[in-house]
Design a protein around this motif. Structure first.
Motif, PDB file in Angstrom:
ATOM      1  N   TRP A 108       0.817  -1.195  -0.120  1.00 48.72           N
ATOM      2  CA  TRP A 108       0.006  -0.045   0.002  1.00 48.72           C
ATOM      3  C   TRP A 108       0.932   1.343   0.023  1.00 48.72           C
ATOM      4  N   TYR A 109       0.572   2.219  -0.943  1.00 50.23           N
ATOM      5  CA  TYR A 109       1.349   3.625  -1.036  1.00 50.23           C
ATOM      6  C   TYR A 109       0.057   4.394  -0.604  1.00 50.23           C
ATOM      7  N   THR A 110       0.404   5.411   0.281  1.00 49.85           N
ATOM      8  CA  THR A 110      -0.199   6.644   0.366  1.00 49.85           C
ATOM      9  C   THR A 110       0.607   8.031  -0.187  1.00 49.85           C
ATOM     10  N   PRO A 111      -0.200   8.727  -1.472  1.00 48.88           N
ATOM     11  CA  PRO A 111       0.715   9.712  -1.828  1.00 48.88           C
ATOM     12  C   PRO A 111       0.608  10.802  -0.725  1.00 48.88           C
ATOM     13  N   PRO A 112       1.717  11.630  -0.961  1.00 49.75           N
ATOM     14  CA  PRO A 112       1.740  12.552   0.065  1.00 49.75           C
ATOM     15  C   PRO A 112       0.501  13.826   0.439  1.00 49.75           C
ATOM     16  N   ALA A 113      -0.134  13.913  -0.985  1.00 47.97           N
ATOM     17  CA  ALA A 113      -1.110  15.000  -1.126  1.00 47.97           C
ATOM     18  C   ALA A 113      -2.453  14.308  -0.729  1.00 47.97           C
ATOM     19  N   ALA A 114      -2.585  13.154  -0.627  1.00 47.76           N
ATOM     20  CA  ALA A 114      -3.959  12.254  -0.434  1.00 47.76           C
ATOM     21  C   ALA A 114      -3.771  11.548   0.783  1.00 47.76           C
ATOM     22  N   GLU A 115      -3.790  12.010   2.121  1.00 54.46           N
ATOM     23  CA  GLU A 115      -3.563  11.102   3.352  1.00 54.46           C
ATOM     24  C   GLU A 115      -4.758  10.201   3.669  1.00 54.46           C
ATOM     25  N   ASN A 144      -9.776   6.042   3.725  1.00 54.31           N
ATOM     26  CA  ASN A 144      -9.925   5.968   5.188  1.00 54.31           C
ATOM     27  C   ASN A 144     -11.268   6.397   5.836  1.00 54.31           C
ATOM     28  N   GLN A 145     -12.073   5.602   6.333  1.00 55.99           N
ATOM     29  CA  GLN A 145     -13.541   6.201   6.893  1.00 55.99           C
ATOM     30  C   GLN A 145     -13.293   6.020   8.439  1.00 55.99           C
ATOM     31  N   ARG A 146     -13.330   7.032   9.143  1.00 59.21           N
ATOM     32  CA  ARG A 146     -13.307   6.547  10.684  1.00 59.21           C
ATOM     33  C   ARG A 146     -12.384   5.719  11.350  1.00 59.21           C
ATOM     34  N   GLY A 147     -11.072   5.932  10.664  1.00 68.42           N
ATOM     35  CA  GLY A 147     -10.094   4.993  11.112  1.00 68.42           C
ATOM     36  C   GLY A 147     -10.014   3.516  10.518  1.00 68.42           C
ATOM     37  N   ALA A 148     -10.820   3.165   9.599  1.00 66.42           N
ATOM     38  CA  ALA A 148     -10.630   1.736   8.907  1.00 66.42           C
ATOM     39  C   ALA A 148     -10.687   2.078   7.269  1.00 66.42           C
ATOM     40  N   TRP A 149      -9.825   1.257   6.902  1.00 67.29           N
ATOM     41  CA  TRP A 149      -9.585   1.315   5.311  1.00 67.29           C
ATOM     42  C   TRP A 149     -10.667   0.651   4.732  1.00 67.29           C
TER      43      TRP A 149
END
Length: 181
Positions: A108-115, A144-149
């Motif tokens: 999994w990769y999280t782009p810096p602009a879209a946390e 991420n919805q309320r702490g859950a992916w």
């Protein structure tokens, strides 16, 4: 000697023989890093698709296999497409890669602009020839919805764009390789 004893003795001999033939080694902590894993894969597959491929039993069969599509010895996929796929997906951490089966899976990769969202990709290199249908990329997205992916849809255009980038990079690598000869 009974048949059971003979079978047990034969099984023990085979197990001992297999254990003696194993090529076990301890893996150092530095090999677990993403960059090191990527470099190990590139070294195993020859690193440069135009250079020698895998060396099998001390014999470099790269010239024979390059005529058959650019793959190294034992590779069942095109080396230019393989390397281009690794290069194109290099911004994402590598989870696993199988150069013989042609499968690359990123972590999994999280782009810096879209946390609040993350992406994962699976790429399949399916041919020994450099063809436009020789690579398939599937991108997965979670938000991420309320702490859950939670899984979310991705655009089909995203997959196509990555495939186009892989193909462009593969053609570039082939041109560079042809210029070195």
């Amino acid at each position: 000697m009974s048949h059971i004893r003979k079978n047990a003795l034969a099984l023990t001999a085979v197990a001992a023989l297999l254990a003696a033939c194993s090529n076990s080694r301890f893996v150092g902590n530095e090999e677990y890093g993403t960059d090191n894993q990527r470099e190990m894969i590139l070294r195993q597959t020859g690193g440069d698709p135009g250079a020698s491929g895998l060396v099998v039993f001390g014999v470099d069969r790269s010239r024979q296999n390059q005529a058959a599509g650019g793959g190294g010895a034992g590779m069942t996929v095109n080396a230019f497409l393989w390397r281009a796929t690794l290069d194109t997906l290099s911004f994402m951490p590598l989870a696993s890669a199988d150069p013989f089966g042609g499968v690359i899976i990123t972590d999994w990769y999280t782009p810096p602009a879209a946390e609040g969202e993350r992406f994962k990709a699976t790429a399949y290199v399916t041919t020994r020839q450099l063809r436009s249908d020789g690579v398939r990329v599937q991108v997965f997205r979670q938000v991420n919805q309320r702490g859950a992916w939670v899984d979310a849809p991705t655009s089909a255009a995203t997959n196509s764009e990555l495939e186009d980038r892989v193909l462009a990079r593969a053609r570039e690598l082939r041109s560079q390789s042809a210029g070195l000869r």
